[in-house]
Structures are given as structure tokens and as C-alpha cells.
Design a protein around this motif. Structure first.
Motif, PDB file in Angstrom:
ATOM      1  N   ASN A 170     -27.481 -37.842   2.962  1.00  0.00           N
ATOM      2  CA  ASN A 170     -26.114 -38.400   2.141  1.00  0.00           C
ATOM      3  C   ASN A 170     -25.116 -37.395   1.894  1.00  0.00           C
ATOM      4  O   ASN A 170     -24.242 -37.125   1.900  1.00  0.00           O
ATOM      5  N   HIS A 176     -18.706 -40.403   5.370  1.00  0.00           N
ATOM      6  CA  HIS A 176     -18.875 -41.545   4.591  1.00  0.00           C
ATOM      7  C   HIS A 176     -17.657 -41.322   3.469  1.00  0.00           C
ATOM      8  O   HIS A 176     -17.384 -42.259   2.752  1.00  0.00           O
ATOM      9  N   PHE A 177     -16.992 -40.025   3.575  1.00  0.00           N
ATOM     10  CA  PHE A 177     -16.296 -39.541   2.343  1.00  0.00           C
ATOM     11  C   PHE A 177     -15.239 -40.574   2.196  1.00  0.00           C
ATOM     12  O   PHE A 177     -14.849 -41.198   0.943  1.00  0.00           O
ATOM     13  N   HIS A 181     -16.318 -43.017  -1.050  1.00  0.00           N
ATOM     14  CA  HIS A 181     -15.480 -42.179  -2.150  1.00  0.00           C
ATOM     15  C   HIS A 181     -14.042 -42.154  -1.666  1.00  0.00           C
ATOM     16  O   HIS A 181     -13.382 -41.194  -1.843  1.00  0.00           O
ATOM     17  N   VAL A 297     -19.248 -40.359  -8.144  1.00  0.00           N
ATOM     18  CA  VAL A 297     -19.513 -40.225  -6.775  1.00  0.00           C
ATOM     19  C   VAL A 297     -21.032 -40.592  -6.556  1.00  0.00           C
ATOM     20  O   VAL A 297     -21.325 -41.318  -5.490  1.00  0.00           O
ATOM     21  N   ASP A 301     -22.437 -43.608  -4.063  1.00  0.00           N
ATOM     22  CA  ASP A 301     -23.461 -43.336  -3.191  1.00  0.00           C
ATOM     23  C   ASP A 301     -24.830 -44.063  -3.113  1.00  0.00           C
ATOM     24  O   ASP A 301     -25.352 -44.841  -2.071  1.00  0.00           O
TER      25      ASP A 301
HETATM   26 FE   LIG Z   1     -21.482 -39.471  -0.899  1.00  0.00          FE
END
Ligand SMILES: [Fe+2]
Ligand code: FES
Length: 356
Positions: A170, A176-177, A181, A297, A301
Motif C-alpha cells: 500500500n 491509489h493516491f 487520498h 492518510v 488507507d
Molecule cells: Fe495510501
């Protein structure tokens, strides 16, 4: 189709190849500052309870299970350089030898019993333990930890309900940012991951990325940079089985570092230790801001990563799909773990041949 058809289901831990290889490596069990002289602490690693103690400045590790009736000696006390179990007061010296049975002193020195010691070392503000006989490699070198211009904080560890490789992946998952996020580490209109080099050098997996990202108001103040969007160079250093750090270089040369070492507490659980450092956010308020940012953050996650199925890493590289460029680091990391698993299996076979 059931979930179990998608990837191999969780099998007993002995069947998870990367997990079996983990006994041969150093893993963090506590922060150095958590174990003071004469103090004890109980940690968890690979399904074992690990007792940590500091004696004459040196950290030592033992199995945290009394040889009498299995109580945790870490709940006891230290006296005359010995670890005393809280249940019936049995005492073990700092080599783990049983030296006193208060209820039957005539047996002292007669019973050949030992509290199992483990290999133990300190590095980068952490106490590392290896449950195997010969650790296969050293923990990742981390020179920034000793850099006097960096101000560090080591937040409490956090436990996630997933395997440690899933947690580490991760950290290096770039695509995935913009989703997990959004507006913090990326924006959806720039979801594409650009080409970047990934290479192994001196036992470290390296990769660098230039990213364009939003510059939050507080960061503007701490960094002394007014731009709403900034270009940041991210340099990553990763080594197996589960340590990584990232140094971020801002346009004005300021640096920010994030270090993370994940330890498998079981096949599908992990404990994660981390350090946050910077050479620009030196006040308590600025440090609290950076910590708060990282905690935000992490909380974004955690539920996503804990939802990944199976929680342990699938034993086959082909069990999940990889996208070129975006998942390149994941693939490089996984391949490396599987190399270790193969090495472990080969070593096991050789031993069997010798024994046979
Ligand atoms: Fe992350
Ligand atoms: S269980 Fe430890 S002394 Fe009895």
C-alpha cells in the motif's frame, strides 16, 4: 463464483510460502525508547510472544512464556539482574537460564531449563528480533535517522488486520493516491501513473517519482512556498521483508522523510512502526500538523487495505492482475519476496537431504 475462487483461500500458516520464510529475518518488535533500563515489554512476532528487556544498556529478547506454567514473565519484575515470573516467582538470568525456584530452592541449578533467547539488535530507533538461527540480511540502512538537521518523531505503532506485505505494498501503490487520498496526495484528473525507473541496488529496491500535488495552506507556511500546486521529488528505498522509507525533496530543497517497518505478527496481521522527519517543520505545532496529516492518510488507507482478499499475499504471482507501470513496484517487491520463499524452501530441502 465465491471469494474463494478468486484467489487461493487462507490456508494454515505453514502453507503460506512467504510467511514461512519470515523466521529468517529481523523484524521490529518495539521502539528503542519503549524499553528502558530494567524495564520489560511484551511484543508480538510471527505468532510468538516476545519479551524485551534492557539490561546494562543492551536490549535482549526472549520467548515471553514461562517454562513452568506458561505465564508471561514480562508481567513480572527484574531483580538482581534476573527476570522473575509473576506467577510463582521463578527467576531467569539474562542468558535465559533458570536460576531460582522459590518454592523448591534445592532444585536450583539441578533443572536444566531455559527461557528461550532470541537474536536481538537495535537500529534506527527500533528493537529488531529474529526468531531464526541466522538472519539472512541486515535491516535497511537508514542514514537520515542520524542526520542532525532532521527533526524526528516516532508515533505509536499501529496494528492492521492484514498481512505485512499487503501493508507494505500500500505504501508503494501509486495509482491509489487520487482515489483514496483525493485532493491530499493527488487529483482524479491526473490519475495516470507516469513511467518511472525501478531498480535493485546493494540489496535495496529503489524507485524515484516526480509528483505534482496540492500544497495545503499549513504546508505553504512551514515550507515557505506559496504555490497551490508543487512538484515534489519522491525517492524510495525498500528492502525485504518489510521496511521502506521515502525522502521527499521540495522545490526549495527542503526534505521530508517517512520511514515504515512492518512486522508480521501473524499470517494475516501486522504491526507497523514509523518515524516522521523533516528539516523544515521544527516546532511542536508543525510536528503535530505533519503527524495529523499522516494519521489522516493512514485512516483513509486502513479500511481499504484491510478489505483486500485474501489478507495474506497470494502464493502465486499470477493470482492477481498487475497493470504495467502503475503496479511495477508491487510486482518487483512481490517477486523479491517469492525469491526468498523459494530460497527458504530450497534450504529446507537441503536440510532434509542432510538429515535423511
Ligand atoms: Fe495510501
Ligand atoms: S508460571 Fe512462571 S513461575 Fe510458574
Amino acid at each position: 463464483m465465491s471469494m474463494k475462487d478468486i484467489a487461493d483461500p487462507f490456508t494454515p500458516e505453514a502453507d503460506s510460502k512467504w510467511y514461512r520464510a519470515m523466521w529468517n529475518f529481523w523484524h521490529p518488535v518495539a521502539y528503542s525508547h519503549e524499553v528502558s533500563e530494567g524495564g520489560m515489554l511484551s511484543g508480538a512476532l510471527l505468532g510468538e510472544r516476545v519479551l524485551l528487556v534492557r539490561h546494562e544498556g543492551e536490549a535482549r529478547a526472549f520467548m515471553d512464556v514461562c517454562r513452568h506454567k506458561g505465564a508471561a514473565p514480562s508481567l513480572g519484575w527484574i531483580e538482581n539482574g534476573c527476570i522473575a515470573c509473576p506467577y510463582h516467582g521463578w527467576e531467569y538470568n539474562m542468558d535465559g537460564d533458570l536460576v531460582n525456584i522459590p518454592s523448591r530452592p534445592e532444585l536450583n541449578g539441578v533443572l536444566n531449563v531455559r527461557l528461550e533467547p532470541y537474536k536481538c539488535m537495535e537500529k534506527s530507533g527500533l528493537i529488531w528480533v529474529c526468531l531464526g538461527d541466522e538472519p539472512w540480511r541486515e535491516p535497511l540502512p537508514f542514514p537520515e535517522w542520524d542526520d542532525a538537521t532532521m527533526e524526528w518523531q516516532s508515533p505509536p505503532y499501529y496494528d492492521w488486520e492484514t498481512s505485512s506485505p499487503r501493508r507494505l505494498e500500500n505504501f508503494v501503490d501509486f495509482s491509489h493516491f487520487p482515489f483514496v487520498h483525493e485532493n491530499i496526495l493527488g487529483t482524479r484528473d491526473k490519475a495516470e501513473v507516469e513511467e518511472h525507473e525501478v531498480w535493485r541496488e546493494d540489496g535495496i529496491l529503489r524507485f524515484d517519482r516526480w509528483v505534482v500535488e496540492p500544497n495545503e495552506d499549513k504546508m505553504k507556511e512551514y515550507l515557505g512556498l506559496d504555490d497551490d500546486i508543487i512538484n515534489v521529488q519522491n525517492r524510495y528505498y525498500l528492502t525485504v521483508p518489510g521496511t521502506i522509507y521515502l525522502i521527499r525533496y521540495f522545490p526549495n530543497g527542503k526534505r521530508y522523510a517517512l520511514y515504515m517497518a512492518t512486522a508480521p505478527t501473524g499470517p494475516t496481521t501486522c504491526r507497523n512502526f514509523w518515524h516522521i522527519g523533516a528539516d523544515f517543520a521544527l516546532t511542536d505545532e508543525a510536528k503535530a500538523y505533519l503527524l495529523d496529516f499522516e494519521l489522516r492518510v493512514l485512516e483513509q488507507d486502513r479500511p481499504i487495505v484491510e478489505s483486500q482478499w485474501p489478507e495474506h499475499l497470494p502464493d502465486l504471482l499470477g493470482a492477481e492482475m498487475y497493470v504495467k507501470v502503475a503496479d511495477e513496484v508491487t510486482l518487483a517487491y512481490r517477486s523479491w519476496l517469492f525469491e526468498l520463499a523459494a530460497e527458504w524452501a530450497a534450504a529446507g530441502e537441503q536440510q532434509e537431504e542432510v538429515a535423511g
